[in-house]
Design an enzyme around this catalytic site. Structure first.
Site, mmCIF file in Angstrom:
data_model
loop_
_atom_site.group_PDB
_atom_site.id
_atom_site.type_symbol
_atom_site.label_atom_id
_atom_site.label_comp_id
_atom_site.label_asym_id
_atom_site.label_seq_id
_atom_site.Cartn_x
_atom_site.Cartn_y
_atom_site.Cartn_z
ATOM 1 N N ASP A 39 0.778 -1.243 0.000
ATOM 2 C CA ASP A 39 0.000 0.000 0.000
ATOM 3 C C ASP A 39 0.811 1.294 0.000
ATOM 4 O O ASP A 39 0.302 2.310 -0.438
ATOM 5 C CB ASP A 39 -0.990 0.000 1.177
ATOM 6 C CG ASP A 39 -2.101 1.026 1.002
ATOM 7 O OD1 ASP A 39 -2.409 1.374 -0.150
ATOM 8 O OD2 ASP A 39 -2.662 1.483 2.006
ATOM 9 N N HIS B 141 2.179 3.525 7.170
ATOM 10 C CA HIS B 141 2.008 4.355 5.968
ATOM 11 C C HIS B 141 0.766 5.244 6.035
ATOM 12 O O HIS B 141 0.527 6.016 5.107
ATOM 13 C CB HIS B 141 1.994 3.486 4.703
ATOM 14 C CG HIS B 141 0.974 2.401 4.699
ATOM 15 N ND1 HIS B 141 1.206 1.163 5.256
ATOM 16 C CD2 HIS B 141 -0.283 2.353 4.196
ATOM 17 C CE1 HIS B 141 0.131 0.405 5.096
ATOM 18 N NE2 HIS B 141 -0.792 1.108 4.465
#
Length: 929
Positions: A117, A367
């Site tokens: 991701d 993230h």
């Protein structure tokens, strides 16, 4: 937040419950030995594991041993790659992998790194993964133009050569791009959150669809095979928050496998099986092919022509800074736990620990954490965790400092010195300042304390008087916490602290009242110049702006001006552009930024400790240009906010440096705080770029430094947090400081990036520093390497009130001597009762410095002053394998075979050799002296 995701709370935001995923998957894996599942983030797995019975834990261990449940990546979280600092990434990976090692042993060790991701990929991450022993790396996102070219050329799998300094294959990492991000092929999503029809395979019931499903699947498989190199292809069957009811997925996958494979009797050449990334990687390795080589990185990332994910390089600048400070706190806490021994964890101030802050820092690397791409209440949760972790560490630090110094006095921590708030220094007539230096070399550091007196006497650890000055404090911006401190002045002096040690300064108030000496009262005009023995800085008397910078040692001068601008983030008339910028995406609607003011209102202050020019550009933008007496760097301390939005325009604020340097469209940025990459305007090394966003498409992540140069001059900027920036014009370097946006960019946050707080109801005010240095290119690293480490691992300043007892030990160093300038002490951390984890790093790149880019040797037995080193074992970077047992798959690159390097042996078992950019990790068996 992490815990809401785990429990499945706040389903009004996002239906998700990690605990149910693991419950359901384990149950389903047991029903068919062919089924497989991979698990990535140890932070979630650890929460679930703690709640399981012994029986369930044994069942899961069996699934892991059978390879039916496989851990991939295995860090505490899946870290961001643009805004993380390498030291924090190594720590969080070490933490997750250690839990897997302790819990599952050899079979729990992940072989594959998995970043499906993160929004762009850093070369330093690939280098770290290689040094952690991973055989390969898979990710989901890359630039849409890059992907298109790679599909056509069948170059979606490659060998990434992730370091220009380390000898291959030390930092080589096989890297593969997944076919559908992290989703299943279209039409094959069978989760309870999906709408695709299940396989209806009873011919007696209506809507029988086996033939249709098989035909569609074969079509997709054949199509995918055309854009990959071998006859093995990978499909990710799952997505965000799926498998809470794993039966739906597995029941349909069992059928899919059965019916597709039945077609083989009619000549079909497609064979489907449950598998894992490491099994897929093994088959690619067995194919014995040569693979294309990649040497740059995967920034910036765009998913379409006008959507560059370069805004998050700066999003939530206060959280990014707090994360960076917290890393400094954690390293200091780890070191003092080792230096203090058992008393650090249980001592006069109670029970302290480093574990709470380790976990908080580890999740902050996610993230959607330090990246700034989370909702406001989640950002608050990350900050709260960091604060709580530091509170636990403070007890430990107090215990150790008390034990080392022999002083029982309570320690006071002033965490708001950046806004001139510290109740103790504001009111006390006599106090001491303890400066702990977490670096392995002596450090000199300017201290600024909020005070109300006008004259103070200061003495150092040897009783010698220290030059100090009292100046009026820098006023804050309206609508904020600045007014909360009661100090009218600031006390300035320079401190020195020994390596991995502390020095103590005693401060006594001599006089109250307004500052008397002329030197300390600011004058309302621009000086011609400010200078010390290293640098000279001139100002334009008409505008009050910087006009030149000179290095007096090397006799070089560049024209240099600096100002603040903003990009208009939202064009209210164009609904399309409104939706396309937010926490992730930067998309200014014009290439020319708006200047905040062509001139600055000025105050100048010059004394024996510092020379500073205070500039006011508007009620919400100000700056102090500072030159300390013994500094080789010029400090620009910027304060921005509350960013006004009364005009209904979102704004992205930059500081831009314009110089006479002939940079020819090239600038340089660091990767995660380590190796530097060249960036060229409107250009990508691996494909022919069609540039559609002249500003956002030229922004790159800056973690700790960026520079521009020509043959004579290099202008380097060291930052105090991760930021985005670019060089849009020759000789120019711009850094985005703050963003305030009124719309969401529909990439998952679901909320505009519009930060306010109780203290800043009108909008966040952010303060930070840029440090500028000017050098010849050949010696620039000699300044910026140590400078950047000093900003990352800054001294910890603590206070005790009143007179210190005569027996107090005023100075201490945990090292027998400072380490050589090329060596950075990256990790000193308690591993278990009598062992310590040590990482030594060569902090220069090959050929970066004439003086320092050489191999260097360190003697481990002559390292610590309070510890005897009884034994040493070398480990891989993540400390989950012995170095001599770490074997990785070897890969052939298209550009010819690489000879295996012969490592220059160490002179002896205690003396270790470090080559440029090498990090070596040791487990030391130690005894407290």
């Amino acid at each position: 937040t992490v815990d809401q995701y785990f429990y499945g709370d706040r389903n009004d935001i996002q239906h998700a419950g990690v605990q149910y995923i693991l419950d359901s998957v384990v149950d389903q894996l047991l029903k068919n030995p062919d089924r497989r599942f991979i698990y990535v983030e140890t932070a979630f797995f650890y929460r679930w594991w703690k709640q399981q019975t012994d029986d369930m834990q044994n069942t899961v261990k069996q699934l892991v041993n059978d390879g039916r449940l496989e851990f991939v990546n295995g860090g505490w979280c899946m870290s961001d790659e643009a805004t993380t600092h390498y030291s924090a990434v190594i720590d969080q990976m070490t933490m997750g992998l250690r839990f897997l090692n302790d819990t599952f042993g050899h079979c729990g060790r992940p072989r594959v790194a998995w970043h499906i991701d993160p929004f762009g990929h850093a070369r330093e991450h690939a280098s770290m993964f290689a040094q952690m022993g991973y055989d390969g790396f898979f990710f989901g996102r890359l630039d849409y133009q890059d992907r298109k070219r790679r599909m056509v050329a069948r170059e979606q799998e490659m060998l990434w050569r992730a370091s220009e300094s380390l000898t291959p294959p030390m930092a080589d990492l096989f890297t593969g791009i997944l076919p559908n991000g992290y989703n299943p092929p279209e039409g094959f999503c069978w989760d309870q959150s999906c709408d695709d029809p299940p396989i209806r395979d009873d011919p007696d019931l209506e809507d029988y669809n086996v033939d249709d499903v098989v035909t569609r699947f074969l079509h997709i498989a054949h199509g995918q095979a055309l854009v990959y190199k071998t006859n093995h292809i990978i499909m990710t069957m799952g997505s965000d928050f799926q498998y809470e009811n794993a039966n739906l997925w597995y029941k349909n996958l069992d059928k899919l496998i059965r019916y597709v494979n039945q077609k083989q009797s009619n000549g079909s050449e497609v064979n489907v099986l449950y598998s894992t990334p490491s099994c897929y990687l093994q088959e690619l390795h067995r194919a014995n092919l040569t693979w294309p080589l990649k040497g740059d990185d995967f920034f910036p990332y765009a998913d379409s022509a006008h959507d560059f994910w370069t805004g998050y390089f700066t999003s939530r600048p206060a959280l990014k800074r707090y994360e960076r400070i917290s890393n400094s706190y954690l390293q200091t806490c780890n070191q003092l736990e080792v230096l203090g021994g058992p008393i650090s964890r249980k001592g006069p101030f109670g029970a302290g620990d480093s574990e709470t802050l380790k976990k908080a820092m580890a999740v902050a690397q996610h993230h959607d954490a330090v990246s700034g791409t989370e909702k406001q209440h989640v950002a608050n949760d990350y900050a709260r965790r960091l604060a709580n972790g530091w509170a636990h560490c403070q007890v430990l630090v107090s215990n150790t400092l008390s034990s080392l110094s022999g002083s029982p006095a309570p320690r006071v921590y002033c965490e708001h010195l950046n806004i001139s708030v510290c109740p103790l220094t504001e009111t006390s007539k006599k106090f001491s300042v303890n400066v702990y230096n977490p670096l392995a070399r002596p450090v000199s550091w300017p201290v600024r304390l909020p005070v109300n007196g006008t004259t103070y006497s200061i003495s150092d650890a040897k009783g010698k008087a220290v030059d100090s000055q009292v100046v009026p404090r820098v006023p804050g911006h309206s609508g904020g916490a600045e007014g909360r401190g009661y100090a009218v002045n600031e006390l300035l002096f320079q401190v020195q602290a020994p390596p991995l040690g502390y020095s103590t300064y005693s401060v006594s108030l001599l006089q109250n009242g307004p500052p008397s000496p002329q030197s300390s009262v600011p004058l309302p005009r621009a000086p011609k110049a400010i200078q010390n023995k290293f640098l000279r800085v001139t100002f334009d008397p008409e505008t009050g702006l910087l006009s030149s910078l000179s290095n007096l040692e090397t006799q070089q001068t560049v024209k240099l001006s600096q100002n603040f601008y903003w990009y208009n983030a939202s064009d209210g008339n164009n609904s399309e552009s409104i939706q396309m910028l937010g926490a992730y995406i930067f998309r200014p609607n014009t290439s020319t930024p708006f200047i905040i003011s062509k001139t600055a209102r000025i105050e100048t202050l010059q004394n024996s400790v510092v020379q500073e020019v205070r500039q006011w550009f508007s009620p919400w933008v100000s700056q102090v240009v500072r030159l300390y007496t013994d500094s080789r760097a010029l400090e620009l301390e910027w304060t921005v906010g509350p960013v006004p939005i009364g005009d209904d325009l979102g704004k992205e604020v930059i500081s831009r440096l314009d110089s006479s340097i002939n940079s020819s469209g090239v600038f340089y940025t660091d990767s995660n705080g380590r190796e530097v990459l060249q960036r060229r305007k409107d250009y990508r090394p691996t494909w022919d770029l069609k540039q559609s966003e002249p500003i956002a498409g030229n922004y790159y992540p800056i973690n700790s430094r960026a520079y521009i140069k020509d043959d004579q001059d290099q202008l380097t900027v060291v930052t105090d947090r991760s930021q985005g920036g670019g060089s849009i014009q020759d000789g120019s370097l711009e850094i985005m400081l703050h963003r305030r946006l009124l719309y969401d960019d529909v990439r998952g946050v679901g909320e505009p990036l519009n930060e306010t707080s109780d203290i800043y109801p009108e909008g966040l005010v952010v303060r930070g520093r840029l440090l500028l240095s000017l050098s010849p290119p050949a010696t620039a690293a000699d300044t910026h390497r140590p400078l950047a480490q000093e900003v990352v691992l800054q001294p910890l300043i603590t206070f005790t009130d009143g007179e210190l007892s005569p027996s107090t030990r005023l100075e201490f160093s945990g090292l027998q001597a400072g380490l050589p300038p090329a060596v950075h002490l990256l990790t000193v951390s308690q591993w278990d009762q009598d062992s310590v984890l040590l990482r030594l790093e060569h902090q220069y790149q090959a050929s970066e410095s004439k003086e320092h880019s050489q191999p260097v040797t360190v003697n481990l037995q002559k390292l610590f002053s309070t510890l005897d080193v009884l034994g040493v074992s070398e480990m891989n970077l993540s400390a989950n394998q012995w170095k001599d047992e770490m074997t990785r798959l070897d890969w052939k690159a298209e550009s010819g075979a690489m000879p295996l390097p012969k490592r220059g042996g160490d002179p002896s078992v205690w003396e270790v050799n470090l080559k440029p950019m090498e990090i070596r990790t040791f487990l030391l068996r130690v005894r407290q002296r």
